[in-house]
Design a protein around this motif. Structure first.
Motif, PDB file in Angstrom:
ATOM      1  N   UNK A  78       0.832  -1.211   0.000  1.00  9.53           N
ATOM      2  CA  UNK A  78       0.000   0.000   0.000  1.00  9.53           C
ATOM      3  C   UNK A  78       0.864   1.257   0.000  1.00  9.53           C
ATOM      4  N   UNK A  79       2.074   1.140   0.528  1.00  6.58           N
ATOM      5  CA  UNK A  79       2.997   2.272   0.600  1.00  6.58           C
ATOM      6  C   UNK A  79       4.398   1.777   0.267  1.00  6.58           C
ATOM      7  N   UNK A  80       5.086   2.485  -0.598  1.00  8.47           N
ATOM      8  CA  UNK A  80       6.474   2.160  -0.932  1.00  8.47           C
ATOM      9  C   UNK A  80       7.353   3.335  -0.564  1.00  8.47           C
ATOM     10  N   UNK A  81       8.436   3.042   0.154  1.00  6.98           N
ATOM     11  CA  UNK A  81       9.415   4.046   0.533  1.00  6.98           C
ATOM     12  C   UNK A  81      10.690   3.745  -0.235  1.00  6.98           C
ATOM     13  N   UNK A  82      11.060   4.638  -1.149  1.00  2.35           N
ATOM     14  CA  UNK A  82      12.312   4.513  -1.894  1.00  2.35           C
ATOM     15  C   UNK A  82      13.389   5.280  -1.140  1.00  2.35           C
ATOM     16  N   UNK A  83      14.454   4.576  -0.758  1.00  7.01           N
ATOM     17  CA  UNK A  83      15.527   5.175   0.023  1.00  7.01           C
ATOM     18  C   UNK A  83      16.782   4.329  -0.176  1.00  7.01           C
ATOM     19  N   UNK A  84      17.945   4.933  -0.063  1.00  7.04           N
ATOM     20  CA  UNK A  84      19.168   4.142  -0.154  1.00  7.04           C
ATOM     21  C   UNK A  84      19.341   3.363   1.151  1.00  7.04           C
ATOM     22  N   UNK A  85      20.010   2.234   1.058  1.00  7.18           N
ATOM     23  CA  UNK A  85      20.257   1.424   2.252  1.00  7.18           C
ATOM     24  C   UNK A  85      21.069   2.214   3.268  1.00  7.18           C
ATOM     25  N   UNK A  86      22.050   2.989   2.800  1.00  3.25           N
ATOM     26  CA  UNK A  86      22.868   3.798   3.715  1.00  3.25           C
ATOM     27  C   UNK A  86      22.027   4.821   4.469  1.00  3.25           C
ATOM     28  N   UNK A  87      21.123   5.502   3.753  1.00  2.00           N
ATOM     29  CA  UNK A  87      20.275   6.500   4.421  1.00  2.00           C
ATOM     30  C   UNK A  87      19.314   5.834   5.403  1.00  2.00           C
ATOM     31  N   UNK A  88      18.762   4.659   5.048  1.00  2.00           N
ATOM     32  CA  UNK A  88      17.862   3.969   5.964  1.00  2.00           C
ATOM     33  C   UNK A  88      18.620   3.527   7.216  1.00  2.00           C
ATOM     34  N   UNK A  89      19.832   3.045   7.035  1.00  2.00           N
ATOM     35  CA  UNK A  89      20.637   2.648   8.194  1.00  2.00           C
ATOM     36  C   UNK A  89      20.952   3.856   9.076  1.00  2.00           C
ATOM     37  N   UNK A  90      21.140   5.020   8.462  1.00  2.00           N
ATOM     38  CA  UNK A  90      21.342   6.250   9.236  1.00  2.00           C
ATOM     39  C   UNK A  90      20.092   6.595  10.037  1.00  2.00           C
ATOM     40  N   UNK A  91      18.915   6.343   9.458  1.00  2.00           N
ATOM     41  CA  UNK A  91      17.672   6.560  10.205  1.00  2.00           C
ATOM     42  C   UNK A  91      17.586   5.585  11.373  1.00  2.00           C
ATOM     43  N   UNK A  92      17.961   4.319  11.143  1.00  3.66           N
ATOM     44  CA  UNK A  92      17.914   3.331  12.221  1.00  3.66           C
ATOM     45  C   UNK A  92      18.855   3.697  13.362  1.00  3.66           C
ATOM     46  N   UNK A  93      20.009   4.256  13.025  1.00  2.00           N
ATOM     47  CA  UNK A  93      20.994   4.603  14.058  1.00  2.00           C
ATOM     48  C   UNK A  93      20.644   5.908  14.767  1.00  2.00           C
ATOM     49  N   UNK A  94      19.688   6.658  14.194  1.00  3.99           N
ATOM     50  CA  UNK A  94      19.282   7.923  14.803  1.00  3.99           C
ATOM     51  C   UNK A  94      20.049   9.122  14.283  1.00  3.99           C
ATOM     52  N   UNK A  95      20.985   8.909  13.361  1.00  2.00           N
ATOM     53  CA  UNK A  95      21.758  10.042  12.857  1.00  2.00           C
ATOM     54  C   UNK A  95      21.054  10.786  11.716  1.00  2.00           C
ATOM     55  N   UNK A  96      19.956  10.207  11.188  1.00  2.00           N
ATOM     56  CA  UNK A  96      19.153  10.880  10.170  1.00  2.00           C
ATOM     57  C   UNK A  96      17.695  10.828  10.595  1.00  2.00           C
ATOM     58  N   UNK A  97      17.099  11.984  10.764  1.00  2.00           N
ATOM     59  CA  UNK A  97      15.702  12.087  11.143  1.00  2.00           C
ATOM     60  C   UNK A  97      14.827  11.721   9.943  1.00  2.00           C
ATOM     61  N   UNK A  98      13.826  10.840  10.139  1.00  2.00           N
ATOM     62  CA  UNK A  98      12.966  10.447   9.013  1.00  2.00           C
ATOM     63  C   UNK A  98      12.309  11.625   8.306  1.00  2.00           C
ATOM     64  N   UNK A  99      11.844  12.615   9.046  1.00  2.00           N
ATOM     65  CA  UNK A  99      11.196  13.774   8.416  1.00  2.00           C
ATOM     66  C   UNK A  99      12.220  14.585   7.627  1.00  2.00           C
ATOM     67  N   UNK A 100      13.430  14.718   8.158  1.00  2.00           N
ATOM     68  CA  UNK A 100      14.486  15.431   7.434  1.00  2.00           C
ATOM     69  C   UNK A 100      14.859  14.679   6.160  1.00  2.00           C
ATOM     70  N   UNK A 101      14.873  13.350   6.218  1.00  2.00           N
ATOM     71  CA  UNK A 101      15.163  12.539   5.028  1.00  2.00           C
ATOM     72  C   UNK A 101      14.097  12.760   3.968  1.00  2.00           C
ATOM     73  N   UNK A 102      12.842  12.817   4.388  1.00  2.00           N
ATOM     74  CA  UNK A 102      11.734  13.029   3.460  1.00  2.00           C
ATOM     75  C   UNK A 102      11.801  14.435   2.862  1.00  2.00           C
TER      76      UNK A 102
END
Length: 98
Positions: free
Chosen positions: A52-76
Motif C-alpha cells: 500500500x505504501x512504498x518508501x524509496x531510500x538508499x540502504x545507507x540513508x535507511x541505516x542512518x535513520x535506524x541509528x538515529x543520525x538521520x531524522x525520518x522527516x528530514x530525510x523526506x
C-alpha cells in the motif's frame, strides 16, 4: 551494515510494534524489505511484492535513520526518501523507528 543486518533489525522492530494495519515496502533499489501488518502481528520478508505504501531510500540513508543520525522527516523533506502510496503507512514507519 548489510541488507541482512538491516532485515534482522527491521524484523525485531516490527515484532516489537503493533500491527501496521497495512503493507509497507522499503525499496533499496536492488533489494526490498516488505512489512505486512494486515494480520494480528507484523510479518517481514525480503520478497519483492506490492504494498500500500512504498518508501524509496538508499540502504545507507535507511541505516542512518535506524541509528538515529538521520531524522525520518528530514530525510523526506531533503529528498533522500520518496514515499508513494498511502502516506499514513509511512508515518507509522516513523513511529516504529522512533
Amino acid at each position: 551494515m548489510s541488507i541482512e543486518n538491516t532485515l534482522a533489525t527491521v524484523i525485531e522492530m516490527a515484532n516489537n510494534a503493533g500491527p501496521l494495519g497495512s503493507t509497507l515496502k522499503l525499496n533499496f533499489r536492488d533489494s526490498q524489505i516488505v512489512i505486512d501488518g494486515t494480520g494480528d502481528a507484523n510479518t517481514v520478508s525480503s520478497e519483492d511484492s506490492e504494498a500500500a505504501c512504498t518508501v524509496d531510500i538508499s540502504l545507507d540513508d535507511f541505516e542512518s535513520m535506524l541509528s538515529g543520525s538521520l531524522n525520518p522527516m528530514a530525510a523526506f523533506m531533503g529528498g533522500k526518501m520518496k514515499v508513494s502510496g498511502d502516506m499514513g503507512v509511512a508515518m507509522k514507519l516513523q513511529n516504529m523507528l522512533g
